[in-house]
Design a protein around this motif. Structure first.
Motif, PDB file in Angstrom:
ATOM      1  N   ALA A  10       0.820  -1.207   0.000  1.00 15.41           N
ATOM      2  CA  ALA A  10       0.000   0.000   0.000  1.00 15.41           C
ATOM      3  C   ALA A  10       0.858   1.262   0.000  1.00 15.41           C
ATOM      4  O   ALA A  10       0.327   2.360   0.093  1.00 15.41           O
ATOM      5  CB  ALA A  10      -0.926  -0.008   1.220  1.00 15.41           C
ATOM      6  N   VAL A  11       2.171   1.100  -0.075  1.00 15.74           N
ATOM      7  CA  VAL A  11       3.070   2.255  -0.050  1.00 15.74           C
ATOM      8  C   VAL A  11       3.734   2.414  -1.410  1.00 15.74           C
ATOM      9  O   VAL A  11       3.853   1.454  -2.174  1.00 15.74           O
ATOM     10  CB  VAL A  11       4.155   2.098   1.048  1.00 15.74           C
ATOM     11  N   ALA A  12       4.180   3.623  -1.688  1.00 14.46           N
ATOM     12  CA  ALA A  12       4.924   3.870  -2.913  1.00 14.46           C
ATOM     13  C   ALA A  12       6.363   3.397  -2.702  1.00 14.46           C
ATOM     14  O   ALA A  12       6.913   3.542  -1.613  1.00 14.46           O
ATOM     15  CB  ALA A  12       4.901   5.358  -3.253  1.00 14.46           C
ATOM     16  N   LYS A  18      12.370   0.180  -1.935  1.00 17.92           N
ATOM     17  CA  LYS A  18      13.224   1.171  -1.272  1.00 17.92           C
ATOM     18  C   LYS A  18      12.886   1.270   0.217  1.00 17.92           C
ATOM     19  O   LYS A  18      13.770   1.423   1.061  1.00 17.92           O
ATOM     20  CB  LYS A  18      13.065   2.552  -1.912  1.00 17.92           C
ATOM     21  N   ALA A  19      11.613   1.158   0.531  1.00 20.55           N
ATOM     22  CA  ALA A  19      11.193   1.249   1.926  1.00 20.55           C
ATOM     23  C   ALA A  19      11.749   0.086   2.738  1.00 20.55           C
ATOM     24  O   ALA A  19      12.187   0.274   3.885  1.00 20.55           O
ATOM     25  CB  ALA A  19       9.671   1.296   2.015  1.00 20.55           C
ATOM     26  N   CYS A  35      15.707  -1.983   6.607  1.00 17.11           N
ATOM     27  CA  CYS A  35      16.800  -2.904   6.935  1.00 17.11           C
ATOM     28  C   CYS A  35      18.019  -2.131   7.442  1.00 17.11           C
ATOM     29  O   CYS A  35      18.697  -2.581   8.377  1.00 17.11           O
ATOM     30  CB  CYS A  35      17.183  -3.738   5.712  1.00 17.11           C
ATOM     31  N   GLU A  36      18.305  -0.990   6.842  1.00 18.61           N
ATOM     32  CA  GLU A  36      19.438  -0.170   7.285  1.00 18.61           C
ATOM     33  C   GLU A  36      19.195   0.391   8.688  1.00 18.61           C
ATOM     34  O   GLU A  36      20.135   0.540   9.479  1.00 18.61           O
ATOM     35  CB  GLU A  36      19.693   0.976   6.300  1.00 18.61           C
ATOM     36  N   VAL A  82       5.552  -5.098   7.131  1.00 21.50           N
ATOM     37  CA  VAL A  82       4.124  -5.365   6.916  1.00 21.50           C
ATOM     38  C   VAL A  82       3.291  -4.341   7.684  1.00 21.50           C
ATOM     39  O   VAL A  82       2.259  -3.861   7.196  1.00 21.50           O
ATOM     40  CB  VAL A  82       3.771  -6.815   7.326  1.00 21.50           C
ATOM     41  N   ALA A  83       3.743  -3.950   8.859  1.00 23.51           N
ATOM     42  CA  ALA A  83       3.029  -2.939   9.641  1.00 23.51           C
ATOM     43  C   ALA A  83       3.011  -1.588   8.925  1.00 23.51           C
ATOM     44  O   ALA A  83       2.086  -0.793   9.111  1.00 23.51           O
ATOM     45  CB  ALA A  83       3.664  -2.793  11.020  1.00 23.51           C
ATOM     46  N   GLN A  84       4.013  -1.345   8.074  1.00 28.46           N
ATOM     47  CA  GLN A  84       4.064  -0.101   7.304  1.00 28.46           C
ATOM     48  C   GLN A  84       3.260  -0.185   6.005  1.00 28.46           C
ATOM     49  O   GLN A  84       3.149   0.795   5.292  1.00 28.46           O
ATOM     50  CB  GLN A  84       5.518   0.260   6.969  1.00 28.46           C
ATOM     51  N   GLY A  85       2.722  -1.363   5.691  1.00 30.11           N
ATOM     52  CA  GLY A  85       1.892  -1.514   4.491  1.00 30.11           C
ATOM     53  C   GLY A  85       2.616  -2.127   3.310  1.00 30.11           C
ATOM     54  O   GLY A  85       2.183  -1.990   2.169  1.00 30.11           O
ATOM     55  N   ILE A  86       3.701  -2.841   3.568  1.00 29.04           N
ATOM     56  CA  ILE A  86       4.467  -3.494   2.499  1.00 29.04           C
ATOM     57  C   ILE A  86       4.048  -4.963   2.449  1.00 29.04           C
ATOM     58  O   ILE A  86       3.885  -5.604   3.489  1.00 29.04           O
ATOM     59  CB  ILE A  86       5.981  -3.360   2.762  1.00 29.04           C
ATOM     60  N   ALA A  87       3.881  -5.479   1.250  1.00 29.97           N
ATOM     61  CA  ALA A  87       3.461  -6.872   1.078  1.00 29.97           C
ATOM     62  C   ALA A  87       4.469  -7.812   1.738  1.00 29.97           C
ATOM     63  O   ALA A  87       5.684  -7.579   1.713  1.00 29.97           O
ATOM     64  CB  ALA A  87       3.323  -7.213  -0.404  1.00 29.97           C
ATOM     65  N   THR A  88       3.954  -8.884   2.313  1.00 26.58           N
ATOM     66  CA  THR A  88       4.778  -9.817   3.073  1.00 26.58           C
ATOM     67  C   THR A  88       5.917 -10.386   2.235  1.00 26.58           C
ATOM     68  O   THR A  88       7.076 -10.381   2.662  1.00 26.58           O
ATOM     69  CB  THR A  88       3.901 -10.959   3.627  1.00 26.58           C
TER      70      THR A  88
END
Length: 138
Positions: A71-73, A77-78, A83-84, A99-105
């Motif tokens: 759900a994020v652009a 990169k996110a 990870c960094e 996943v909590a930020q809206g990134i696919a698992t």
């Protein structure tokens, strides 16, 4: 007058009879013989079945914690940025945070693994230069 030759057989209802037994114009020549009754196909033997076993206790249903679409652009990169920020954290913790930020698992899992592999790789490849005493070849 019959034009049949006595030596030729006459076919009536797919049964071959000699010409001498059939006369033209007789009721036997015009009446079809009844077809034999079709035989029923043999029934297959019954298959032995096992008695149903009692159902095991079903496992509790897991909540669907997988996110199937980001759900994020720029989710790649996110994940790399996350990870960094979380260097030294376990993979599962990084994936949960993504996943909590809206990134696919699966995006989070894949990109963590690629980030991790890039950190394991040697930082720079060393190139061997010819020594000063050796002449350079053209």
């Amino acid at each position: 007058m019959s034009k049949h030759n006595a030596s030729k057989p006459v076919i009536i209802n797919k049964a071959i009879k000699p010409a001498s037994t059939v006369s033209v114009g007789s009721p036997a020549a015009s009446t079809p013989t009844p077809a034999p009754a079709p035989q029923a196909a043999p029934q297959p033997a019954p298959v032995a079945t096992l008695a149903p076993t009692p159902a095991a206790t079903p496992a509790p249903a897991k909540p669907d914690t997988m996110l199937h679409k980001s759900a994020v652009a720029s989710p790649v990169k996110a994940v790399w940025a996350l990870c960094e920020q979380m260097v030294g954290a376990k993979r599962g913790d990084v994936v949960k945070a993504a996943v909590a930020q809206g990134i696919a698992t699966h995006t989070a899992r894949t990109q963590y693994q690629r980030w991790f592999a890039s950190k394991k790789a040697p930082a720079a490849t060393t190139t061997v230069t010819p020594a000063a005493s050796e002449p350079a070849t053209k």
